[in-house]
Design a protein around this motif. Structure first.
Motif, PDB file in Angstrom:
ATOM      1  N   SER A   1      35.129  45.044  36.446  1.00  0.00           N
ATOM      2  CA  SER A   1      34.493  44.051  37.313  1.00  0.00           C
ATOM      3  C   SER A   1      33.345  43.359  36.585  1.00  0.00           C
ATOM      4  O   SER A   1      32.823  43.865  35.594  1.00  0.00           O
ATOM      5  CB  SER A   1      33.967  44.701  38.599  1.00  0.00           C
ATOM      6  OG  SER A   1      33.012  45.708  38.294  1.00  0.00           O
ATOM      7  N   ALA A   2      32.971  42.207  37.100  1.00  0.00           N
ATOM      8  CA  ALA A   2      31.899  41.409  36.502  1.00  0.00           C
ATOM      9  C   ALA A   2      30.539  41.804  37.076  1.00  0.00           C
ATOM     10  O   ALA A   2      30.448  42.337  38.187  1.00  0.00           O
ATOM     11  CB  ALA A   2      32.155  39.933  36.745  1.00  0.00           C
ATOM     12  N   ILE A   3      29.503  41.533  36.303  1.00  0.00           N
ATOM     13  CA  ILE A   3      28.127  41.723  36.758  1.00  0.00           C
ATOM     14  C   ILE A   3      27.546  40.348  37.056  1.00  0.00           C
ATOM     15  O   ILE A   3      27.363  39.530  36.149  1.00  0.00           O
ATOM     16  CB  ILE A   3      27.272  42.424  35.684  1.00  0.00           C
ATOM     17  CG1 ILE A   3      27.830  43.818  35.384  1.00  0.00           C
ATOM     18  CG2 ILE A   3      25.815  42.524  36.134  1.00  0.00           C
ATOM     19  CD1 ILE A   3      27.170  44.497  34.202  1.00  0.00           C
ATOM     20  N   TYR A   4      27.289  40.094  38.327  1.00  0.00           N
ATOM     21  CA  TYR A   4      26.674  38.831  38.737  1.00  0.00           C
ATOM     22  C   TYR A   4      25.282  39.128  39.293  1.00  0.00           C
ATOM     23  O   TYR A   4      25.112  40.068  40.063  1.00  0.00           O
ATOM     24  CB  TYR A   4      27.493  38.138  39.820  1.00  0.00           C
ATOM     25  CG  TYR A   4      28.893  37.743  39.409  1.00  0.00           C
ATOM     26  CD1 TYR A   4      29.099  36.881  38.341  1.00  0.00           C
ATOM     27  CD2 TYR A   4      30.003  38.219  40.097  1.00  0.00           C
ATOM     28  CE1 TYR A   4      30.383  36.506  37.961  1.00  0.00           C
ATOM     29  CE2 TYR A   4      31.285  37.847  39.729  1.00  0.00           C
ATOM     30  CZ  TYR A   4      31.473  36.996  38.659  1.00  0.00           C
ATOM     31  OH  TYR A   4      32.742  36.622  38.287  1.00  0.00           O
ATOM     32  N   VAL A   5      24.298  38.325  38.926  1.00  0.00           N
ATOM     33  CA  VAL A   5      22.952  38.537  39.469  1.00  0.00           C
ATOM     34  C   VAL A   5      22.474  37.356  40.296  1.00  0.00           C
ATOM     35  O   VAL A   5      21.356  37.355  40.780  1.00  0.00           O
ATOM     36  CB  VAL A   5      21.922  38.839  38.349  1.00  0.00           C
ATOM     37  CG1 VAL A   5      22.287  40.125  37.630  1.00  0.00           C
ATOM     38  CG2 VAL A   5      21.825  37.698  37.361  1.00  0.00           C
ATOM     39  N   ARG A   6      23.324  36.356  40.448  1.00  0.00           N
ATOM     40  CA  ARG A   6      23.029  35.253  41.366  1.00  0.00           C
ATOM     41  C   ARG A   6      24.352  34.658  41.829  1.00  0.00           C
ATOM     42  O   ARG A   6      25.374  34.792  41.145  1.00  0.00           O
ATOM     43  CB  ARG A   6      22.184  34.164  40.695  1.00  0.00           C
ATOM     44  CG  ARG A   6      22.909  33.340  39.639  1.00  0.00           C
ATOM     45  CD  ARG A   6      22.070  32.138  39.225  1.00  0.00           C
ATOM     46  NE  ARG A   6      22.670  31.384  38.144  1.00  0.00           N
ATOM     47  CZ  ARG A   6      23.547  30.386  38.314  1.00  0.00           C
ATOM     48  NH1 ARG A   6      23.942  30.072  39.521  1.00  0.00           N
ATOM     49  NH2 ARG A   6      24.039  29.739  37.275  1.00  0.00           N
TER      50      ARG A   6
END
Length: 259
Positions: free
Chosen positions: A236-241
């Motif tokens: 999975s991806a890491i999104y912070v916004r």
């Protein structure tokens, strides 16, 4: 992969401005293909992968482990990189490692450092950034990744009251602001190819990383040894916004048309 043999790793970074693909075995980089920042990553990813495999004289089915920079970073690039990696791993029945992009940035140059701020551009003059520690190739998160304005990031850095190594394209984009703020705070600054050695507080700006795929492969190998590789479905991806599309949907501009 034969017992006792280093795994053959195909690693991809499509999350930063300069995409890259590497084929690595152990400490040896067999091939490295670096993209052009002006060219959309998704449009050339398969061609870069094919070129790297050819340069390494390796077939895709010979790859033992797939690795990919998992974010934060460009939404389009991240999705393309993860989708491609997932499809390869699922088709061939291989394990995969998602390496946080800012971890790969922090590990650039390989030496240990107690405080590293890894930063990459996030668009609109802002940054994705994280405070990390690097010890013998291992990354320790001192703070979570964040989407932040440069001025706020510099405020946080000053409050740390310690020497810091700044790494990544984001650090170089704000190098002028960084040095101005350091001067106001009586903090020494320098460019460094090594860990801080002088007494007192100093900010070091590392040389730019030309490609992250090699660092992604190195951290992926460590993850494999520690049993942290996963199946393709669990990547999975890491999104912070939120993405721009999601922001526009929540807060439409006056000129936007209702759907």
């Amino acid at each position: 992969m034969r017992t006792g043999e280093d795994p053959l790793i195909l690693s991809i970074d499509s999350s930063t401005e300069t995409s890259s693909v590497a084929v690595v075995r152990g400490s040896q980089t067999l091939a490295l293909c670096t993209g052009e920042p002006s060219v959309q990553h998704s449009s050339r990813m398969l061609a870069d992968i094919d070129a790297a495999l050819q340069d390494a004289s390796v077939a895709l089915e010979n790859i033992d482990l797939f690795a990919v920079a998992s974010g934060p970073g460009s939404f389009t690039g991240l999705r393309a990189g993860l989708a491609t990696t997932k499809s390869f791993a699922a088709t061939l029945g291989r394990m995969v490692v998602g390496v946080p992009t800012l971890h790969a940035v922090a590990s650039w140059e390989g030496f240990s450092a107690s405080h590293v701020i890894a930063a990459i551009p996030a668009g609109r003059g802002e940054l994705f950034a994280q405070l990390l520690s690097v010890r013998d190739g291992r990354i320790v998160e001192l703070q979570p990744p964040t989407h932040v304005a440069p001025e706020i990031l510099l405020d946080r850095a000053v409050k740390l009251g310690t020497s810091i190594i700044w790494r990544g394209g984001g650090a170089h984009k704000i190098a002028g602001l960084l040095r101005e703020r350091a001067a106001r705070e009586s903090i020494k600054t320098s460019e460094s190819n090594g860990a801080p050695m002088s007494a007192g507080v100093e900010w070091y700006v590392s040389r730019p990383a030309s490609a992250l795929a090699e660092g992604v492969a190195s951290l992926a190998r460590l993850a494999l040894d520690e049993g942290r590789a996963v199946h393709a479905r669990d990547l999975s991806a890491i999104y912070v916004r939120p993405s721009d599309a999601e922001l526009n949907e929540k807060c439409p501009t006056p000129n936007s048309s209702p759907k």
